[in-house]
Design a protein around this motif. Sequence first.
Motif, PDB file in Angstrom:
ATOM      1  N   VAL A 226       5.041   1.887 -12.465  1.00  0.00           N
ATOM      2  CA  VAL A 226       4.378   1.262 -11.655  1.00  0.00           C
ATOM      3  C   VAL A 226       5.280   0.430 -10.441  1.00  0.00           C
ATOM      4  CG1 VAL A 226       2.523  -0.395 -11.226  1.00  0.00           C
ATOM      5  CG2 VAL A 226       2.790   0.857 -13.268  1.00  0.00           C
ATOM      6  N   PRO A 227       5.582   1.080  -9.477  1.00  0.00           N
ATOM      7  CA  PRO A 227       6.470   0.577  -8.729  1.00  0.00           C
ATOM      8  C   PRO A 227       6.374  -0.612  -7.743  1.00  0.00           C
ATOM      9  CG  PRO A 227       5.471   2.427  -7.506  1.00  0.00           C
ATOM     10  CD  PRO A 227       4.926   2.137  -8.729  1.00  0.00           C
ATOM     11  N   PHE A 228       4.970  -1.143  -7.561  1.00  0.00           N
ATOM     12  CA  PHE A 228       4.897  -2.104  -6.436  1.00  0.00           C
ATOM     13  C   PHE A 228       4.010  -3.123  -7.266  1.00  0.00           C
ATOM     14  CE2 PHE A 228       4.423   1.766  -3.905  1.00  0.00           C
ATOM     15  CZ  PHE A 228       5.802   1.907  -3.351  1.00  0.00           C
ATOM     16  N   ASP A 229       4.461  -4.392  -6.908  1.00  0.00           N
ATOM     17  CA  ASP A 229       3.687  -5.523  -7.684  1.00  0.00           C
ATOM     18  C   ASP A 229       2.758  -6.112  -6.668  1.00  0.00           C
ATOM     19  OD1 ASP A 229       3.347  -7.769  -9.042  1.00  0.00           O
ATOM     20  OD2 ASP A 229       5.143  -9.104  -8.630  1.00  0.00           O
ATOM     21  N   ALA A 230       1.741  -5.599  -6.931  1.00  0.00           N
ATOM     22  CA  ALA A 230       0.711  -5.805  -5.730  1.00  0.00           C
ATOM     23  C   ALA A 230       0.093  -7.255  -5.801  1.00  0.00           C
ATOM     24  CB  ALA A 230      -0.599  -5.118  -5.691  1.00  0.00           C
ATOM     25  N   SER A 231      -0.186  -7.956  -4.777  1.00  0.00           N
ATOM     26  CA  SER A 231      -0.633  -9.380  -4.657  1.00  0.00           C
ATOM     27  C   SER A 231      -1.150  -9.866  -3.331  1.00  0.00           C
ATOM     28  CB  SER A 231       0.494 -10.307  -5.076  1.00  0.00           C
ATOM     29  OG  SER A 231       1.544 -10.373  -4.230  1.00  0.00           O
ATOM     30  N   GLY A 232      -2.140 -10.755  -3.364  1.00  0.00           N
ATOM     31  CA  GLY A 232      -2.517 -11.008  -2.038  1.00  0.00           C
ATOM     32  C   GLY A 232      -4.027 -10.260  -1.784  1.00  0.00           C
ATOM     33  N   GLU A 233      -4.610 -10.671  -0.737  1.00  0.00           N
ATOM     34  CA  GLU A 233      -5.758 -10.017  -0.285  1.00  0.00           C
ATOM     35  C   GLU A 233      -5.368  -9.063   0.854  1.00  0.00           C
ATOM     36  OE1 GLU A 233      -8.117 -13.143   1.225  1.00  0.00           O
ATOM     37  OE2 GLU A 233      -8.530 -13.920  -0.748  1.00  0.00           O
ATOM     38  N   MET A 234      -6.340  -7.944   0.691  1.00  0.00           N
ATOM     39  CA  MET A 234      -6.154  -6.823   1.873  1.00  0.00           C
ATOM     40  C   MET A 234      -6.347  -7.516   3.163  1.00  0.00           C
ATOM     41  SD  MET A 234      -5.796  -3.831   1.874  1.00  0.00           S
ATOM     42  CE  MET A 234      -6.769  -3.006   0.184  1.00  0.00           C
ATOM     43  N   PRO A 235      -5.375  -7.201   4.187  1.00  0.00           N
ATOM     44  CA  PRO A 235      -5.248  -7.805   5.479  1.00  0.00           C
ATOM     45  C   PRO A 235      -6.432  -7.358   6.393  1.00  0.00           C
ATOM     46  CG  PRO A 235      -3.806  -6.164   5.278  1.00  0.00           C
ATOM     47  CD  PRO A 235      -4.137  -6.408   4.050  1.00  0.00           C
ATOM     48  N   ASP A 236      -6.771  -8.485   7.032  1.00  0.00           N
ATOM     49  CA  ASP A 236      -7.852  -8.049   8.204  1.00  0.00           C
ATOM     50  C   ASP A 236      -7.462  -7.307   9.309  1.00  0.00           C
ATOM     51  OD1 ASP A 236      -9.874  -9.398   6.807  1.00  0.00           O
ATOM     52  OD2 ASP A 236      -9.333 -11.283   7.580  1.00  0.00           O
ATOM     53  N   GLY A 237      -6.117  -7.511   9.700  1.00  0.00           N
ATOM     54  CA  GLY A 237      -5.551  -6.733  10.382  1.00  0.00           C
ATOM     55  C   GLY A 237      -4.975  -5.367  10.269  1.00  0.00           C
ATOM     56  N   PRO A 238      -3.601  -5.230  10.875  1.00  0.00           N
ATOM     57  CA  PRO A 238      -2.925  -3.951  10.537  1.00  0.00           C
ATOM     58  C   PRO A 238      -2.442  -3.669   8.874  1.00  0.00           C
ATOM     59  CG  PRO A 238      -2.083  -4.901  12.453  1.00  0.00           C
ATOM     60  CD  PRO A 238      -3.058  -5.845  11.799  1.00  0.00           C
TER      61      PRO A 238
END
Length: 248
Positions: A123-135
Motif C-alpha cells: 500500500v504505497p500511499f498514506d492517504a489523509s485529508g479531505e477530497m479537495p473542492d478544486g483540482p
Amino acid sequence: MSDLFNGRSRSIVIQIASISFFRFPPGLSRVWALGMMGAARLSLPKVPGIGFWKLCGSGTEEGFTPVPNTAVYAILATWPDAETARHQTRAAPIFRRYQNRSTESWTVFLAPVSARGAWSGTVPFDASGEMPDGPLAALTRATVRPLKALRFWQRVPDISAVIGDDPNVAFKIGIGEVPLLHQVTFSIWPDRASMAAFARTDGPHARAIDAVRDGDWFREELYARFRILGDHGTWNGQSPLAKLDTRP
C-alpha cells in the motif's frame, strides 16, 4: 501554479508523492533511458528520504496503447514531506542524470487523499485529508491477467479517444512497469465533478469498467486520488497546471 506549497503545507508533515516525466531525444539518449529501467533500480533506493518508488515507461499516443514510446519515461516516488520531495527531485544525482539527458522534464507534487488497493503487494500511499473542492489528480494502476491482456488492450483505444476529447482534463498519460501487463493511468482534473462525470457517463470507459468486474481481468488494482500541491518543469512547453489557472 508552479508552487502551491504554502505555509500550512510546510508546517504539517504529510506524505508527498511525486511523478516526474522525462522526454528524450532520438538516438543514444533513448538507449540510455531504456537501459536505466534496469540500472536506476540500483540508485533510487539510495536517494535520502525516498519511500515507495517505481520506474515506468510509456506507450504511444499519450501512453494509452501497448506500443512502447521510447521517448517518454517516468519516476513515481513518495517522500516524508514537501521539502524533501522538492529538493531530491531536483538535486538527487539520479534525478539530475535524467534531467540532463532529457530535452524536457516535468514533476508534479501530490498529497494523497484517498487510496484503495495495492501496488506490487504494497500500500504505497498514506492517504489523509479531505477530497479537495478544486483540482485533483487520479491514478489507477492494475496488473492485467495474461490471458485477459488482449481483451483489455482492445478496449483502451476507445477510452483514450474519449478522455482525449474531454475538455476538462488538464493532463493525462498512460505509463507502466511491464509492457502489456502492468498499466498505470494518471490524469489531472479541475474538480471532482468533472472527473466523476467522465467516469460515470455511459461510454467506452464505463463499459470497460463493467467488463473488468465481470471478467476478473486484473490480478491487482490500485485507485488513488490526490490534492495537487505544485510542480516544476514543463511538458510540451508549459506547465500542464497552467490549464487549471486559465479556465474560464
